[in-house]
Enzyme design. Structure first.
Site, PDB file in Angstrom:
ATOM      1  N   ASP A 206      40.580  32.541 -30.662  1.00 50.64           N
ATOM      2  CA  ASP A 206      40.330  32.150 -29.281  1.00 50.64           C
ATOM      3  C   ASP A 206      41.513  32.763 -28.539  1.00 50.64           C
ATOM      4  O   ASP A 206      42.661  32.337 -28.723  1.00 50.64           O
ATOM      5  CB  ASP A 206      40.352  30.622 -29.127  1.00 50.64           C
ATOM      6  CG  ASP A 206      40.118  30.190 -27.690  1.00 50.64           C
ATOM      7  OD1 ASP A 206      40.700  30.822 -26.788  1.00 50.64           O
ATOM      8  OD2 ASP A 206      39.379  29.225 -27.467  1.00 50.64           O
ATOM      9  N   HIS A 207      41.243  33.782 -27.722  1.00 49.88           N
ATOM     10  CA  HIS A 207      42.387  34.562 -27.221  1.00 49.88           C
ATOM     11  C   HIS A 207      43.326  33.728 -26.340  1.00 49.88           C
ATOM     12  O   HIS A 207      44.476  34.117 -26.139  1.00 49.88           O
ATOM     13  CB  HIS A 207      41.920  35.854 -26.534  1.00 49.88           C
ATOM     14  CG  HIS A 207      41.405  35.667 -25.145  1.00 49.88           C
ATOM     15  ND1 HIS A 207      40.139  35.214 -24.876  1.00 49.88           N
ATOM     16  CD2 HIS A 207      41.975  35.872 -23.938  1.00 49.88           C
ATOM     17  CE1 HIS A 207      39.970  35.145 -23.563  1.00 49.88           C
ATOM     18  NE2 HIS A 207      41.067  35.542 -22.965  1.00 49.88           N
ATOM     19  N   HIS A 269      38.162  27.756 -24.650  1.00 47.36           N
ATOM     20  CA  HIS A 269      39.473  27.898 -23.999  1.00 47.36           C
ATOM     21  C   HIS A 269      39.966  26.567 -23.427  1.00 47.36           C
ATOM     22  O   HIS A 269      41.133  26.200 -23.603  1.00 47.36           O
ATOM     23  CB  HIS A 269      39.413  28.943 -22.885  1.00 47.36           C
ATOM     24  CG  HIS A 269      38.883  30.274 -23.338  1.00 47.36           C
ATOM     25  ND1 HIS A 269      39.095  30.762 -24.600  1.00 47.36           N
ATOM     26  CD2 HIS A 269      38.158  31.228 -22.698  1.00 47.36           C
ATOM     27  CE1 HIS A 269      38.521  31.953 -24.716  1.00 47.36           C
ATOM     28  NE2 HIS A 269      37.942  32.248 -23.570  1.00 47.36           N
TER      29      HIS A 269
HETATM   30  C1  BG6 Z   1      36.277  35.160 -22.322  1.00 48.23           C
HETATM   31  C2  BG6 Z   1      34.986  34.888 -21.628  1.00 48.23           C
HETATM   32  O1  BG6 Z   1      36.357  34.409 -23.509  1.00 48.23           O
HETATM   33  O2  BG6 Z   1      37.352  34.766 -21.471  1.00 48.23           O
HETATM   34  C3  BG6 Z   1      34.922  35.646 -20.307  1.00 48.23           C
HETATM   35  O3  BG6 Z   1      33.911  35.279 -22.463  1.00 48.23           O
HETATM   36  C4  BG6 Z   1      36.114  35.305 -19.462  1.00 48.23           C
HETATM   37  O4  BG6 Z   1      33.721  35.347 -19.611  1.00 48.23           O
HETATM   38  C5  BG6 Z   1      37.403  35.488 -20.249  1.00 48.23           C
HETATM   39  O5  BG6 Z   1      36.106  36.173 -18.331  1.00 48.23           O
HETATM   40  C6  BG6 Z   1      38.594  34.974 -19.469  1.00 48.23           C
HETATM   41  O6  BG6 Z   1      39.758  35.361 -20.137  1.00 48.23           O
HETATM   42  P1  BG6 Z   1      41.123  35.550 -19.352  1.00 48.23           P
HETATM   43  O7  BG6 Z   1      42.091  35.925 -20.412  1.00 48.23           O
HETATM   44  O8  BG6 Z   1      40.885  36.614 -18.333  1.00 48.23           O
HETATM   45  O9  BG6 Z   1      41.401  34.225 -18.713  1.00 48.23           O
END
Ligand code: BG6
Length: 518
Positions: A206-207, A269
């Protein structure tokens, strides 16, 4: 006012110090082969290859490191190297380090349903072990469409690639979200993966967990003595978690139609940020301890039954509008989206954590696409003082104290509190004190994928999502999924470039509270 970093007091930081062995900046993975399934796809080009390239140029990879791309496209090694070049050509490589690595990269084309593909892969991996001394170590990265996750895991097992060939080597599997589409499908995906790989071999990404500022929630809470005593229901009135994006669905309309904001952001997230913010202190920064505490917290989250959801959840979709002076289309006009789509691009909801520390403290969550600003933030809104000695007029501009953790952009922490307005009368108003990451540190924060890929190669599971966390997160959102499936609450609309639908304002105002200004 800007807070400066202070030299830590050595004996008060035992837990963090413990982690420095594990989270040491100079650590390097052992020799290994990274196999990317779905190597010709979007994720590989946008995230994985640039992240690996940065790691290589920063000399964080071993010399004995090779990427093998796998996909169905019929290209050869040279064709894959061209893809690698295109994905990384804008990254400065003055010493030609990446170029040297890339010369060794290989490619396998084939059908994941066929054992031949995996036999061929096994052969190529053994050849590379011979030539490049990669010691039988493998990290397999599933960057394919989700329905192929279990197919690839099974294919690897068929040819024995799921297990290390030597006692001292390792084999790991990196999996990208979505981990299923609901609790049932997440369980069956895990069952399928567990037929080929042990849980310890699986690294679910989960990034958000790779973001410095998400990790900083742990530092703020557990490296300081002043916050923890007030981090509970006695002092906190409520909590707000906001993930606001200005982007729409971009080129991912077809995928997003099957996801919506609940699955795309809240289930993963938001739940990660929530669990780190509210969990109990772990005994050490060791992976097991942190993940156990996260799961314990998630287990205590209650979101109410389906009927209650209808009154405490808002779902909405963006209509056309303007962002940064640019006209943008409504969701239903996006490519790949049905003109009658009911998919939510915005969700606001309220939940509770039923445990000793948080009982009765409402947690308000909102996330949406095509909003006015891009901001991810957690705000702890504190209770008002029991008695205000300043007559009403004098404290008209005084709001509750708020500690906000800004995850992105303008990463930092701010505390707003009351101060006396200079002058003869005792008028008070809310002011704020800001700590900015950018001003306090020279070090450049590495991209979330770089951090997570490096950790997967090092075998450090702390920032990855364990199977029980995934299940808990699905359990929490299940009543909302069920009410959405019944068409409840009705889909609201909001104009792109605003802060979301009026219904979300009403949701929080119903309890006499309001959303933080962003
Ligand atoms: C991804 C979603 O996991 O996270 C995207 O699939 C979203 O829809 C993105 O735009 C948001 O990531 P960050 O790092 O830009 O907050």
């Amino acid at each position: 006012m800007t807070a400066k970093p202070i030299t830590p007091l050595s004996d008060s930081l035992t837990a963090l110090e413990l982690s420095t062995d594990l989270h040491n900046e100079r650590r390097k993975p052992q020799p290994l082969i990274l196999v990317i399934f779905g190597a010709t796809g979007d994720l590989a080009s946008r995230k994985i290859l640039p992240a690996i390239c940065h790691l290589a140029i920063r000399k964080e990879l071993p010399d004995e490191f090779v990427i093998v791309g796998a996909a169905s496209s019929e290209i050869d090694d040279e064709g894959f190297r061209k893809i690698v070049y295109e994905a990384t050509k804008d990254i400065d490589d003055p010493d030609g380090i990446w170029e040297k690595y890339a010369k060794k990269f290989r490619y396998i084309s084939g059908d994941y349903m066929s054992a031949d593909t995996f036999l061929q892969l096994d052969k190529v991996l053994s050849e590379i072990d011979e030539e490049c001394k990669t010691s039988g170590n493998r990290v397999y990265y599933l960057a394919t469409i989700p329905k192929l996750f279990s197919v690839v895991a099974n294919g690897l097992k068929t040819v024995g690639c799921n297990k290390p060939k030597a006692k001292e080597s390792f084999v790991r599997l990196v999996v990208e979200k979505p981990f299923g589409v609901d609790l049932e499908s997440a369980k069956s995906l895990d069952n399928a993966l567990h037929k080929a790989f042990a849980e310890e071999q699986i690294f679910r990404i989960d990034h958000y967990m790779g973001k410095e500022t998400v990790q900083n929630v742990l530092a703020l809470r557990f490296a300081n003595a002043i916050f923890e005593p007030i981090w509970n229901r006695r002092y906190v009135d409520h909590i707000q978690i906001t993930v606001a994006e200005t982007l729409g669905v971009e080129h991912r309309g077809a995928f997003y139609e099957t996801a919506g904001a609940l699955r795309d952001i809240v289930q993963n997230h938001v739940m990660q940020v929530l669990s780190l913010t509210l969990m109990e202190p772990p005994a050490s920064m060791e992976a097991g301890g942190i993940r156990d505490e996260k799961v314990k917290l998630l287990k205590a989250v209650e979101i109410g039954n389906i009927d209650e959801q209808v009154n405490t959840t808002v779902r909405a979709q963006y209509a056309a509008g303007e962002i940064d002076g640019q006209r943008v289309a409504g969701y239903r006009e996006e490519d790949g989206v049905s003109p009658t789509s009911e998919t939510e691009t915005y969700i606001a909801t309220r939940l509770y954590v039923d445990n000793w520390r948080w009982a009765g403290v409402p947690i308000y969550i909102r996330t949406g696409k095509r909003l006015q600003k891009r901001i991810t933030e957690v705000s702890m809104v504190f209770q008002r003082p029991p008695h205000l000695p300043f007559a009403g007029r004098l404290s008209r501009d005084l709001r509750a104290d708020v500690l906000s953790l800004r995850i992105q952009p303008d990463e930092g922490i701010s505390l707003s509190f009351g101060a006396k307005i200079p002058g003869p009368s005792f008028k008070v108003k809310t002011v704020s004190m800001n700590f900015s990451y950018k001003d306090a540190f020279q070090e450049i924060a590495v991209d979330a994928y770089e951090r997570l890929l490096l950790d997967a190669m090092l075998g450090d599971p702390m920032l990855f999502i364990r199977t029980d966390e995934v299940e808990q997160a699905w359990r929490i959102v299940a009543p909302i999924q069920a009410s959405f499936a019944q068409g409840e609450p009705p889909l609201a609309r909001y104009t792109s470039g605003t802060f979301g639908p009026i219904e979300a304002e009403r949701l929080i105002q119903a309890s006499g509270r309001q959303w933080q200004n962003l």
